[in-house]
Design an enzyme around this catalytic site. Sequence first.
Site, short mmCIF file in Angstrom:
data_model
loop_
_atom_site.label_atom_id
_atom_site.label_comp_id
_atom_site.label_asym_id
_atom_site.label_seq_id
_atom_site.Cartn_x
_atom_site.Cartn_y
_atom_site.Cartn_z
N ARG B 303 40.46 40.06 55.60
CA ARG B 303 39.70 40.30 54.37
C ARG B 303 38.84 41.55 54.51
NH1 ARG B 303 38.53 34.16 51.93
NH2 ARG B 303 40.61 34.08 51.01
N TYR B 448 44.87 40.69 46.06
CA TYR B 448 45.47 39.88 47.14
C TYR B 448 44.47 39.49 48.23
CZ TYR B 448 46.89 44.30 49.70
OH TYR B 448 46.96 45.50 50.35
N GLU B 449 44.92 38.63 49.11
CA GLU B 449 44.06 38.07 50.17
C GLU B 449 42.87 37.31 49.55
OE1 GLU B 449 45.55 38.99 53.07
OE2 GLU B 449 44.29 37.71 54.31
N GLY B 450 43.13 36.64 48.41
CA GLY B 450 42.05 35.96 47.67
C GLY B 450 41.43 36.90 46.67
N GLN B 455 36.45 35.44 46.24
CA GLN B 455 35.51 35.92 47.27
C GLN B 455 34.07 35.65 46.84
OE1 GLN B 455 36.82 36.99 50.08
NE2 GLN B 455 38.88 36.94 49.23
#
Lengths: 607, 607
Positions: B303, B448-450, B455
């Site tokens: 992240r 992406y990646e959450g 977040q």
Amino acid sequence: MTEYKVPLNDMDFLLYDVFNVDEVWRSLPQLAEQLDKDVAGAILQECAKIAEQAIAPISREGDEEGVSFKLNDNGIGGKVTTAKGYKEAFATYAEGGWCGLGGDVEYGGMGMPKVLTAFHEEMLSSADIAFALYPVLTAGAGLSLAKHGSEGLKEKFLTKMYSGQWTASMCLTEAHAGSDLGLIQTKAVLQDDNSYSVTGSKIFITGGEHDLTENIVHLVLAKLPDAPAGPRGISLFLVPKILVNDDQSLGEPNKVSCGAIEHKMGIHASATCVMNFDGAKGYLIGELNKGLACMFTMMNFERIGVGIQGLSAGERSYQNALAYAKDRKQGRALVKNETTKSANNADSIMVHGDVRRMLLNMKALNEGSRALSCYIALQLDYATYGSGELQAKGEALSALMTPLAKAFFTDLGFENTVTGQQVFGGHGYIREWGQEQLVRDARITQIYEGTNGIQAMDLLMRKVVGSQGKLVNIFIDEVRSYLQTVTGDSQLTEFAQPLSQALDDFSQVSSALIKQADVNLNDLGVAANDYLHLFGYTAMAYIWMKMAQSSLQKTTQQDAGQSEMFYQSKVHTARYFFTRLLPRRLSLMATINTRSDCLFNIDDDLF
Amino acid sequence: MTEYKVPLNDMDFLLYDVFNVDEVWRSLPQLAEQLDKDVAGAILQECAKIAEQAIAPISREGDEEGVSFKLNDNGIGGKVTTAKGYKEAFATYAEGGWCGLGGDVEYGGMGMPKVLTAFHEEMLSSADIAFALYPVLTAGAGLSLAKHGSEGLKEKFLTKMYSGQWTASMCLTEAHAGSDLGLIQTKAVLQDDNSYSVTGSKIFITGGEHDLTENIVHLVLAKLPDAPAGPRGISLFLVPKILVNDDQSLGEPNKVSCGAIEHKMGIHASATCVMNFDGAKGYLIGELNKGLACMFTMMNFERIGVGIQGLSAGERSYQNALAYAKDRKQGRALVKNETTKSANNADSIMVHGDVRRMLLNMKALNEGSRALSCYIALQLDYATYGSGELQAKGEALSALMTPLAKAFFTDLGFENTVTGQQVFGGHGYIREWGQEQLVRDARITQIYEGTNGIQAMDLLMRKVVGSQGKLVNIFIDEVRSYLQTVTGDSQLTEFAQPLSQALDDFSQVSSALIKQADVNLNDLGVAANDYLHLFGYTAMAYIWMKMAQSSLQKTTQQDAGQSEMFYQSKVHTARYFFTRLLPRRLSLMATINTRSDCLFNIDDDLF
């Protein structure tokens, strides 16, 4: 992608509930003759059909296929082929008579006011900005020609533009002369037959070449050999792609060629051309060396039109994102209540505060932009069809708010396309859903027709400081008077109080900047962008309060029936705007009030 | 596009002037053995060479060509071919040993700390995000495998990942399970040989299939048939594309196939795959039903890595825009002075306040992001290599600031790509200049990646409220202590005063939200995004003040010589940040302090 649905309810609400345009039309002789609520209703509905059924469906494929360019066998210029379906869609559109919707009735136009053509432009652009550019630029060129062209030029060219048999392009930019038109080098030399021989190269010409129509009418900025330097030496010429005989039949090809097309981030289906004029025959429009003024006739209309393009993309983004959010199930509500519609394992993402935030941002900014654009369009109509004080005020306010419309609506429109894409998560990044196309297409609206930075300078330097505050005070006075009419209406306090505060602050900032112009002009250059946005949020608060007022009256009257939900939604959205979006002005205020030292004390080499 | 130049000066400044990492390294036994300033310098310089010379040049063509997909003859799955030059660039990169830069030394990794690998990732991504994803995801998967994998798995697979002979993918998302991994349906069934048979379909798998390496190691989330429902029933499996013999030679193809690739807005040269597992042989990583924990080992690193990708695009955008602005001549300066470098008819657009505003926004936000990411990377290094209180604090701060890094840096990075594009005017919209590619590439980092919304919820709900303020108070206390050390330093007052105010406000807002969690959780859901940004600007102000302090010491010492301009530039940019960017927090404060009623009182049908 979700099917596009024209927000006709909202348009009707603005026309009749908020701005009472039917009364306005009855009061303006030129419009009263040909226009009433029924006619307007029929126009908007028919136009909505075309946008929804003929244009929106070709947009996704148009983006994938784009326009293509093939060099001619002789190596001079080439042909542009539009994507599948564009020719047919344009034919359908032209046959409906839409190319002349705002056109001069003497030459076959329909003579409709800007409040209607603005909605028309929104529908077209929501359906497909790339398609919309062909007719919208033609309409803009038509305005310039109608106002400044000779009788002969108008009979020969304008009629064909209104009928949609020919389109038009605006040829301004050159490689070294973008925002700075004074630098153009295209030359025009007077010929024995009183025509001009035009020579030069233009770039970024939208619709400069295509296969939608048999001819294209180029309006070209050029300079005579002995013209004064800079902007005061620019003249405007009409240069047809194919020369036109006196009976309007087509003659020989003119010495105009398309040298290449640009490969762009978006609006792939719109041809952006390099246009070469090699001793092409052209005809003067208006007076020599007054070309910029002729161009600016259409600029005021086009710039609002580009602003509306921003809104149109934002509207489409909202419609798509809302449908997706209602359908998509991920995670559980933080607070369970009876309205939480649970699936087996997950709720619709509508339950998440951050998703609601994104949706309401889009809704409030879109509806606010539409309302404010309608207000500005009305000012243009007063300027065009009104008289006396009404006309003067319309001219003042439309001059003031044109750069605002262009830059503010496109900045918000782009923001809304990005927000709508975010609602989709990973799917927003994939081409098939269409959300990313909206982002790419909307992005150009912040750039062309004068970058938003140029608009901000036009607003602050030319309009606000240039008039020593006269123009902006007309707006401020109008809002202040309005606020006085609602004093004591407790239902409206939640809107009146923050609007009043915002207006006072905006007024104070405007005066301070006008004074600062005598001290350090760089302070204004640095503040311009934030000032434009501060004006935008303040003006939007005014319009949102008017919408809330109209809607509260309706819900109180309880005559709303089916549409009661519509009015409730308006009031809620107004509340959201005042609570969550108007505070954006606080940061803008803080930065406007700083000076330019921290930007200009840094030597260029330290960047 | 301007040639990419790695900002090595800025990286050195952060490492040694601001954070004194050479001292830190000497104090941490594991690092002291293998790392000092010389080694670090050699690593960064060599890596910069590869980024500038081997990777940056393929990016533009990689975007145009993209990856291609061809279905196999048997109709089951297909092959992915990367764009021209990618195979060669990856080989060069792998041969340099860069795939194992942060890897476990026991298995052939170089064991470098995050402060260095973070800069390494920035360089790679500035050169080409699409390329960077292949090695960066492999490194992330390596972290998870190194920490949770069995000895056997590590010897067999990790060594090959570090050597760059094989890459890895992370297979999490399913069509109906994006952010909500508890919903995944991929099944794993225990086999007689203690391996598992994995069956299911995954989407959005970056590098799931490609032709860069002979094998691909998939880390796959799946559930055993009798696993608990939701996230607590998820396990992690290693599933190779091609089965591997005990001597690490390749055996039979596994039952893994790529069903399709996605067509995306950007990162065209990165293969985003639909991956089908049809009874594929897999090996458990870590404990059963603890798969999410194993995945999160790499998540904290990834992240921050994605946050750095945002910065990387912003840095590239700035470099390009600055070069363009210095070269492009349009218009005249509002205020003429001796530094205005006039051409014949126009000045460089550097003279315009709005252009300087755009450039300095980018500069201040990029350098602030780099500094803050370096600070967070250092916390991760304390957590990994430190002990006692130092380690505990490192763990606390990196947990707190990981979602901040991911969302804040990518939001700013995207903003900076759009700003850089705007500096180019119309040329920014044209593909050949590369600015629009940066916008399209950077956009994925917010998703992406959450998603950044996720977040924000992670930050506010899990980290801030979840620890009842403990984590965030560690940060607040650190800044407060720092401010006490500079009390009375008049040179720093211009920074200390606004930082102190921002910190007090942030502290108050944090406490208020923690209390509000007991009243109405929806208020937090609605505030999360703005809270994250408020934290971001506050933390960035802290870091900018530290940078200003270091730079002022240097310019005062006059030992700077050649680099004096560098330190001057830092001080100016710090001043710009405090004057023009920190005020963004004012609007955020205003909206965070409102409640969620105006979002949740609207029925879904009224949207």
